[in-house]
Scaffold this motif. Sequence first.
Motif, PDB file in Angstrom:
ATOM      1  N   SER A 136      -6.940  10.680  15.836  1.00 16.24           N
ATOM      2  CA  SER A 136      -5.748  11.360  15.630  1.00 16.24           C
ATOM      3  C   SER A 136      -6.266  12.484  14.787  1.00 16.24           C
ATOM      4  CB  SER A 136      -4.635  10.803  15.371  1.00 16.24           C
ATOM      5  OG  SER A 136      -4.896  10.043  13.898  1.00 16.24           O
ATOM      6  N   LEU A 137      -7.146  12.291  13.884  1.00 12.24           N
ATOM      7  CA  LEU A 137      -7.559  13.196  12.958  1.00 12.24           C
ATOM      8  C   LEU A 137      -8.728  14.202  13.475  1.00 12.24           C
ATOM      9  CD1 LEU A 137      -7.146  11.298   9.600  1.00 12.24           C
ATOM     10  CD2 LEU A 137      -5.590  12.839  10.591  1.00 12.24           C
ATOM     11  N   ASP A 138      -8.990  14.232  14.608  1.00 11.30           N
ATOM     12  CA  ASP A 138     -10.010  14.937  15.231  1.00 11.30           C
ATOM     13  C   ASP A 138     -11.536  14.245  14.716  1.00 11.30           C
ATOM     14  OD1 ASP A 138      -8.648  16.694  16.786  1.00 11.30           O
ATOM     15  OD2 ASP A 138      -8.469  18.047  15.400  1.00 11.30           O
ATOM     16  N   TYR A 139     -11.637  12.824  14.549  1.00 10.21           N
ATOM     17  CA  TYR A 139     -12.647  12.004  14.231  1.00 10.21           C
ATOM     18  C   TYR A 139     -12.947  12.333  12.816  1.00 10.21           C
ATOM     19  CZ  TYR A 139     -12.512  10.005  18.843  1.00 10.21           C
ATOM     20  OH  TYR A 139     -12.423   9.486  19.844  1.00 10.21           O
ATOM     21  N   LEU A 140     -12.253  12.809  11.909  1.00 15.03           N
ATOM     22  CA  LEU A 140     -12.563  12.914  10.603  1.00 15.03           C
ATOM     23  C   LEU A 140     -11.711  11.827   9.870  1.00 15.03           C
ATOM     24  CD1 LEU A 140     -11.406  16.716   9.914  1.00 15.03           C
ATOM     25  CD2 LEU A 140     -13.804  15.950  10.268  1.00 15.03           C
ATOM     26  N   THR A 141     -12.702  11.312   8.595  1.00 15.00           N
ATOM     27  CA  THR A 141     -11.929  10.374   7.955  1.00 15.00           C
ATOM     28  C   THR A 141     -10.696  11.062   7.035  1.00 15.00           C
ATOM     29  OG1 THR A 141     -13.308  10.885   5.961  1.00 15.00           O
ATOM     30  CG2 THR A 141     -14.169   9.400   7.728  1.00 15.00           C
ATOM     31  N   PRO A 142      -9.767   9.832   6.725  1.00 16.92           N
ATOM     32  CA  PRO A 142      -8.906  10.343   5.826  1.00 16.92           C
ATOM     33  C   PRO A 142      -9.034  11.084   4.655  1.00 16.92           C
ATOM     34  CG  PRO A 142      -8.193   8.000   6.749  1.00 16.92           C
ATOM     35  CD  PRO A 142      -9.842   8.385   7.158  1.00 16.92           C
ATOM     36  N   ALA A 143     -10.230  10.597   3.949  1.00 17.86           N
ATOM     37  CA  ALA A 143     -10.481  11.509   2.795  1.00 17.86           C
ATOM     38  C   ALA A 143     -11.093  12.938   3.168  1.00 17.86           C
ATOM     39  CB  ALA A 143     -11.624  10.563   2.112  1.00 17.86           C
ATOM     40  N   ALA A 164       0.759  -1.101  -0.012  1.00 20.09           N
ATOM     41  CA  ALA A 164      -0.145   0.167   0.032  1.00 20.09           C
ATOM     42  C   ALA A 164       0.951   1.042   0.080  1.00 20.09           C
ATOM     43  CB  ALA A 164      -0.987  -0.044   1.360  1.00 20.09           C
ATOM     44  N   VAL A 165       0.235   2.375  -0.618  1.00 23.02           N
ATOM     45  CA  VAL A 165       0.846   3.692  -0.561  1.00 23.02           C
ATOM     46  C   VAL A 165      -0.028   4.665   0.249  1.00 23.02           C
ATOM     47  CG1 VAL A 165       2.004   5.487  -2.181  1.00 23.02           C
ATOM     48  CG2 VAL A 165       1.811   3.500  -2.888  1.00 23.02           C
ATOM     49  N   MET A 166       0.531   5.373   1.308  1.00 20.35           N
ATOM     50  CA  MET A 166      -0.197   6.131   2.103  1.00 20.35           C
ATOM     51  C   MET A 166       0.383   7.595   2.454  1.00 20.35           C
ATOM     52  SD  MET A 166      -0.694   5.542   6.362  1.00 20.35           S
ATOM     53  CE  MET A 166      -2.052   4.667   6.380  1.00 20.35           C
ATOM     54  N   ASP A 167      -0.675   8.338   2.301  1.00 24.32           N
ATOM     55  CA  ASP A 167      -0.245   9.802   2.763  1.00 24.32           C
ATOM     56  C   ASP A 167      -0.123  10.151   4.198  1.00 24.32           C
ATOM     57  OD1 ASP A 167      -0.010  12.847   2.057  1.00 24.32           O
ATOM     58  OD2 ASP A 167      -1.521  12.551   3.335  1.00 24.32           O
ATOM     59  N   TRP A 168       1.028  10.332   4.625  1.00 31.27           N
ATOM     60  CA  TRP A 168       1.255  10.165   6.083  1.00 31.27           C
ATOM     61  C   TRP A 168       0.272  11.374   6.893  1.00 31.27           C
ATOM     62  CZ3 TRP A 168       6.594  10.072   8.884  1.00 31.27           C
ATOM     63  CH2 TRP A 168       7.061   8.686   8.714  1.00 31.27           C
ATOM     64  N   TYR A 169       0.088  12.656   6.349  1.00 26.90           N
ATOM     65  CA  TYR A 169      -0.732  13.395   7.151  1.00 26.90           C
ATOM     66  C   TYR A 169      -1.929  13.281   7.467  1.00 26.90           C
ATOM     67  CZ  TYR A 169      -2.613  18.205   8.225  1.00 26.90           C
ATOM     68  OH  TYR A 169      -3.218  19.113   8.845  1.00 26.90           O
ATOM     69  N   SER A 170      -2.647  12.565   6.200  1.00 25.52           N
ATOM     70  CA  SER A 170      -3.893  12.587   6.465  1.00 25.52           C
ATOM     71  C   SER A 170      -4.461  10.875   6.453  1.00 25.52           C
ATOM     72  CB  SER A 170      -4.744  12.677   4.990  1.00 25.52           C
ATOM     73  OG  SER A 170      -4.153  12.072   3.763  1.00 25.52           O
ATOM     74  N   ARG A 171      -3.502  10.074   6.319  1.00 18.76           N
ATOM     75  CA  ARG A 171      -3.336   8.587   6.563  1.00 18.76           C
ATOM     76  C   ARG A 171      -4.299   8.165   5.313  1.00 18.76           C
ATOM     77  NH1 ARG A 171      -1.529  10.862  10.588  1.00 18.76           N
ATOM     78  NH2 ARG A 171      -1.287  10.487  12.473  1.00 18.76           N
ATOM     79  N   PHE A 172      -4.544   8.824   4.325  1.00 18.92           N
ATOM     80  CA  PHE A 172      -5.296   8.547   3.107  1.00 18.92           C
ATOM     81  C   PHE A 172      -4.497   7.071   2.361  1.00 18.92           C
ATOM     82  CE2 PHE A 172      -6.871   9.108  -1.104  1.00 18.92           C
ATOM     83  CZ  PHE A 172      -8.124   8.654  -0.750  1.00 18.92           C
TER      84      PHE A 172
END
Length: 376
Positions: free
Chosen positions: A356-363, A237-245
């Motif tokens: 860790s994202l204030d209960y937002l989704t990665p998207a 998998a390839v992931m964006d660190w900041y958003s965990r997307f």
Amino acid sequence: MENKRKRYSAEFKFKVALEAVKERQTISELTAKFGVHSTQIGLWKKQLLQEGMEVFKEETKGKKENQQSLLDRLYQQIGQLQVELDWLKKKSGVDNSQKRLLIDPTHSGLSIARQCELLGLHRSGYYYRPCEESEENLLLMRLLDEQYMDTPYYGIRRMQWFLGQKGYQVNHKRVSRLLRTMGLEAVYPKPNLSKANPTHKIYPYLLRGVKIKQVNQVWSTDITYIPMAKGFMYLVAVMDWYSRFVLAWQLSNSLEVDFCLDALESSFQYGKPQIFNSDQGSQFTATAFTDKLSTRDIRISMDGRGRALDNVFIERLWRNVKYEYVYLCAPINGKELWSGIDQYFTRYNYQRPHQSLDYLTPAQVYFQTNTGKVQI
């Protein structure tokens, strides 16, 4: 008594290799289906990929040739291949693997023994099936994988002790072989699914002390072992660190570099990062992989050997994938695993909130930061 070496036709080799390249079945499934040893399947798959690339390299090799002459040569080659395939179909002296396929166990007028006799095939040759991992070994591999998620710093002796506590008296050599098959190694505590190639260039780790403040600042990748009811596969998998997307992913029944390249290419649909981080496995240090990054002016970062936290976000992703899907659903085959992983990552990206994202989704985080508005 000498064992007669098996001979496989070009048509049969191509059929098996093509199934392996499709990555929809495990090596164990292909072994049972075609009656060919797993090592041989891996070699045919690699040969098909290499020779397939040579066909397309012809486009750049003959710069002095015009497009029409190149097409004429390709059509000529295809015509010759068709002639050879027709000739193979008409040959009566087929090998044992093809003879097995010709036998119809449901035939009402001919017994299996008579069909074997007519084809010149010994009955033991028809009933022979190559050995694959036993049910017990697959169970032990699942237990080892689950324990590895909790204690990745356990070495062979401790894993042997762990299995003993579960009631399985297994010697250390068997534990070592199973861990090696799974691509797991205690490196305090990071798993090492692919061995480093000493001829490949190793890049320094660039993220020590760096604050991740935005999307597409750092992407990372890794490979993990996925156990199934029968056999196993590997997931990258390839992931964006900041958003965990999760930007892209691929499954494979082997640890060749090709499925990592496919995932990397798919991730570029979202843009490109400033820094791309990976471990020092041979897949990620391969020239074919690093060239795709360097030609896009992406800085390459690689984990230090034995450092568990250098790629911590994607390590957490593997834990989530296994505990929230793989261990709960226990996919039966490659097709079911592919569908399940696809559904899981869709849910992970667009529906699963992160503390860790204030209960937002990665998207939400990824697209909101990228475009200034939330896309769901």
